[in-house]
Motif scaffolding. Structure first.
Motif, PDB file in Angstrom:
ATOM      1  N   VAL A  43       0.837  -1.196   0.000  1.00 36.71           N
ATOM      2  CA  VAL A  43       0.000   0.000   0.000  1.00 36.71           C
ATOM      3  C   VAL A  43       0.876   1.253   0.000  1.00 36.71           C
ATOM      4  N   LEU A  44       0.297   2.329  -0.516  1.00 39.28           N
ATOM      5  CA  LEU A  44       0.923   3.644  -0.455  1.00 39.28           C
ATOM      6  C   LEU A  44       0.223   4.430   0.646  1.00 39.28           C
ATOM      7  N   VAL A  45       1.004   4.938   1.602  1.00 38.41           N
ATOM      8  CA  VAL A  45       0.417   5.613   2.765  1.00 38.41           C
ATOM      9  C   VAL A  45       1.012   7.008   2.935  1.00 38.41           C
ATOM     10  N   GLU A  46       0.271   7.835   3.656  1.00 39.05           N
ATOM     11  CA  GLU A  46       0.765   9.164   4.012  1.00 39.05           C
ATOM     12  C   GLU A  46       1.621   9.064   5.276  1.00 39.05           C
ATOM     13  N   THR A  47       2.791   9.696   5.268  1.00 43.68           N
ATOM     14  CA  THR A  47       3.637   9.758   6.465  1.00 43.68           C
ATOM     15  C   THR A  47       4.165  11.177   6.607  1.00 43.68           C
ATOM     16  N   GLU A  48       4.843  11.409   7.720  1.00 49.21           N
ATOM     17  CA  GLU A  48       5.426  12.733   7.942  1.00 49.21           C
ATOM     18  C   GLU A  48       6.509  13.036   6.908  1.00 49.21           C
ATOM     19  N   ARG A  49       7.096  11.991   6.345  1.00 51.21           N
ATOM     20  CA  ARG A  49       8.145  12.186   5.337  1.00 51.21           C
ATOM     21  C   ARG A  49       7.580  12.267   3.927  1.00 51.21           C
ATOM     22  N   GLY A  50       6.265  12.176   3.805  1.00 53.81           N
ATOM     23  CA  GLY A  50       5.644  12.147   2.493  1.00 53.81           C
ATOM     24  C   GLY A  50       5.101  10.762   2.219  1.00 53.81           C
ATOM     25  N   PRO A  51       4.650  10.482   0.989  1.00 55.58           N
ATOM     26  CA  PRO A  51       4.112   9.156   0.672  1.00 55.58           C
ATOM     27  C   PRO A  51       5.192   8.080   0.755  1.00 55.58           C
ATOM     28  N   GLU A  52       4.826   6.927   1.308  1.00 56.17           N
ATOM     29  CA  GLU A  52       5.765   5.811   1.429  1.00 56.17           C
ATOM     30  C   GLU A  52       5.040   4.505   1.131  1.00 56.17           C
ATOM     31  N   LEU A  53       5.789   3.538   0.604  1.00 59.20           N
ATOM     32  CA  LEU A  53       5.239   2.203   0.362  1.00 59.20           C
ATOM     33  C   LEU A  53       5.433   1.340   1.601  1.00 59.20           C
ATOM     34  N   GLY A  54       4.390   0.620   1.970  1.00 58.36           N
ATOM     35  CA  GLY A  54       4.482  -0.282   3.099  1.00 58.36           C
ATOM     36  C   GLY A  54       3.733  -1.568   2.817  1.00 58.36           C
ATOM     37  N   LYS A  75      -3.945   1.062  -2.799  1.00 59.88           N
ATOM     38  CA  LYS A  75      -3.131  -0.137  -2.990  1.00 59.88           C
ATOM     39  C   LYS A  75      -2.046   0.178  -4.011  1.00 59.88           C
ATOM     40  N   ALA A  76      -0.862  -0.344  -3.764  1.00 55.26           N
ATOM     41  CA  ALA A  76       0.238  -0.088  -4.683  1.00 55.26           C
ATOM     42  C   ALA A  76      -0.019  -0.789  -6.009  1.00 55.26           C
ATOM     43  N   ASP A  77       0.264  -0.103  -7.111  1.00 58.25           N
ATOM     44  CA  ASP A  77       0.122  -0.704  -8.437  1.00 58.25           C
ATOM     45  C   ASP A  77       1.505  -0.954  -9.038  1.00 58.25           C
ATOM     46  N   ALA A  78       1.526  -1.445 -10.265  1.00 62.67           N
ATOM     47  CA  ALA A  78       2.786  -1.795 -10.923  1.00 62.67           C
ATOM     48  C   ALA A  78       3.708  -0.582 -11.048  1.00 62.67           C
ATOM     49  N   ARG A  79       3.114   0.567 -11.265  1.00 63.18           N
ATOM     50  CA  ARG A  79       3.925   1.777 -11.396  1.00 63.18           C
ATOM     51  C   ARG A  79       4.621   2.113 -10.077  1.00 63.18           C
ATOM     52  N   ASP A  80       3.889   1.973  -8.979  1.00 62.41           N
ATOM     53  CA  ASP A  80       4.481   2.242  -7.663  1.00 62.41           C
ATOM     54  C   ASP A  80       5.613   1.260  -7.355  1.00 62.41           C
ATOM     55  N   ARG A  83       8.661   2.104  -9.295  1.00 64.71           N
ATOM     56  CA  ARG A  83       9.367   3.239  -8.701  1.00 64.71           C
ATOM     57  C   ARG A  83      10.161   2.805  -7.480  1.00 64.71           C
ATOM     58  N   GLU A  84       9.595   1.867  -6.729  1.00 63.37           N
ATOM     59  CA  GLU A  84      10.310   1.338  -5.569  1.00 63.37           C
ATOM     60  C   GLU A  84      11.607   0.663  -6.010  1.00 63.37           C
ATOM     61  N   ASP A  85      11.550  -0.123  -7.083  1.00 61.46           N
ATOM     62  CA  ASP A  85      12.753  -0.775  -7.599  1.00 61.46           C
ATOM     63  C   ASP A  85      13.797   0.257  -8.032  1.00 61.46           C
ATOM     64  N   GLN A  86      13.347   1.334  -8.672  1.00 57.68           N
ATOM     65  CA  GLN A  86      14.267   2.399  -9.068  1.00 57.68           C
ATOM     66  C   GLN A  86      14.923   3.035  -7.845  1.00 57.68           C
ATOM     67  N   ASN A  87      14.134   3.217  -6.786  1.00 63.00           N
ATOM     68  CA  ASN A  87      14.691   3.798  -5.566  1.00 63.00           C
ATOM     69  C   ASN A  87      15.739   2.885  -4.939  1.00 63.00           C
ATOM     70  N   PHE A  88      15.489   1.575  -4.983  1.00 57.87           N
ATOM     71  CA  PHE A  88      16.477   0.627  -4.446  1.00 57.87           C
ATOM     72  C   PHE A  88      17.802   0.766  -5.183  1.00 57.87           C
ATOM     73  N   GLN A  89      17.743   0.894  -6.517  1.00 56.79           N
ATOM     74  CA  GLN A  89      18.963   1.045  -7.300  1.00 56.79           C
ATOM     75  C   GLN A  89      19.659   2.362  -6.958  1.00 56.79           C
ATOM     76  N   ARG A  90      18.877   3.429  -6.805  1.00 53.30           N
ATOM     77  CA  ARG A  90      19.463   4.726  -6.462  1.00 53.30           C
ATOM     78  C   ARG A  90      20.052   4.706  -5.052  1.00 53.30           C
ATOM     79  N   GLU A  91      19.443   3.945  -4.163  1.00 53.94           N
ATOM     80  CA  GLU A  91      20.009   3.803  -2.819  1.00 53.94           C
ATOM     81  C   GLU A  91      21.385   3.154  -2.882  1.00 53.94           C
TER      82      GLU A  91
END
Length: 279
Positions: A43-54, A75-80, A83-91
């Motif tokens: 799921v995509l949720v609102e947090t103090e840091r902005g939207p996050e996947l959980g 609910k997280a979709d394929a696009r979300d 993006r998570e995979d892209q963030n992992f690579q950037r991390e």
């Protein structure tokens, strides 16, 4: 239907779902709104840091006391997930870049992990250091290099192992990084109560501290030891009176050195007549 998969409808009053952001991380409550969510849903949720996947760890449950909660956006979709995979690579790229800067700065710190927010506007670097470190210049350099806001978080030895992960000597993934949510104190007394030798190389975990698993059977050992005479106690026994030299906790027996001939015999609680008055 499995109880964990059951959902509470809107008519049941205010409800909350539990969301986890890491495999062994803390569970946070969110308002699911009209969404019907099952355990392990992304799921995509609102947090103090902005939207996050959980990940849904606890399905909808009524709130004991109505209160304001941040909401589940969708609910997280394929696009979300993409993006998570892209963030992992950037991390990973950010970690490698930061590691070079840390080495170049000569600061006494160990970089553990880089973590990027879902929207990519902020990168958090976790590091371990024995003492306080002035990382302000390093943070400014990293922010300019990465083009994002940068936060530096100093963590302890146990948190380092939890964030980094790894395998224990048992061959399984570390408890702290796979399922253990909170750290509890582990003491030398717990080790002694279980009759283990105080060998630092065998008792220390990846973090260098006493292994968390030293807690798991501690209470069981206390229960099993209840009623066993302590080493050094003088006892009367059907196998011969003498002094207790050691305990076999798991068998609930003691080894008695007989006074009459010095021979050691194993005796159960049923074999012990009574503890002598001069014990």
């Amino acid at each position: 239907m499995d109880q964990d998969d059951a959902s509470v409808g809107p008519a049941s009053g205010p409800v909350a779902v539990g969301v986890r952001f890491r495999p062994a991380g803390k569970i946070y409550e969110f308002d699911p709104g009209p969404l019907i969510l099952r355990r392990d849903d992304r799921v995509l949720v609102e947090t103090e840091r902005g939207p996050e996947l959980g990940t849904i760890a606890v399905t909808a449950r009524p709130l004991s006391k109505p209160r304001a909660l941040q909401r589940v956006i969708k609910k997280a979709d394929a696009r979300d997930l993409g993006r998570e995979d892209q963030n992992f690579q950037r991390e990973r790229d950010s970690y490698r870049s930061a590691l070079e800067h840390v080495r170049g700065s000569g600061l006494p710190m160990k970089l553990v992990k880089a973590e990027r927010t879902f929207d990519g506007t902020k990168t958090t670097f976790y590091f371990f250091a024995e003492d306080r470190v002035d990382f302000r210049e390093l943070a400014r350099t990293l922010a300019q290099s990465l083009g994002t806001r940068v936060e530096m978080k100093q963590i302890g030895a146990r948190d380092e192992a939890k964030v980094a992960g790894g395998l224990g000597v048992c061959g399984r993934e570390l408890c702290c990084s796979s399922w253990l949510r909170e750290f509890e104190a582990v003491t030398v007394k717990m080790v002694k109560e279980q009759g283990l030798a105080l060998n630092q190389s065998k008792l220390a975990g990846q973090c260098g501290r006493l292994k968390c698993c030293m807690r798991y059977e501690y209470q069981t050992y206390l229960e099993l030891k209840r009623g066993l005479p302590a080493p050094g106690s003088r006892v009367e026994c059907v196998k011969g009176d003498g002094v207790v030299v050691r305990q076999n906790i798991l068998k609930r027996t003691v080894v008695v050195r007989r006074a009459e001939d010095g021979i050691e015999v194993e005796a159960s609680l049923d074999d012990l007549v009574t503890r002598r008055a001069d014990a």
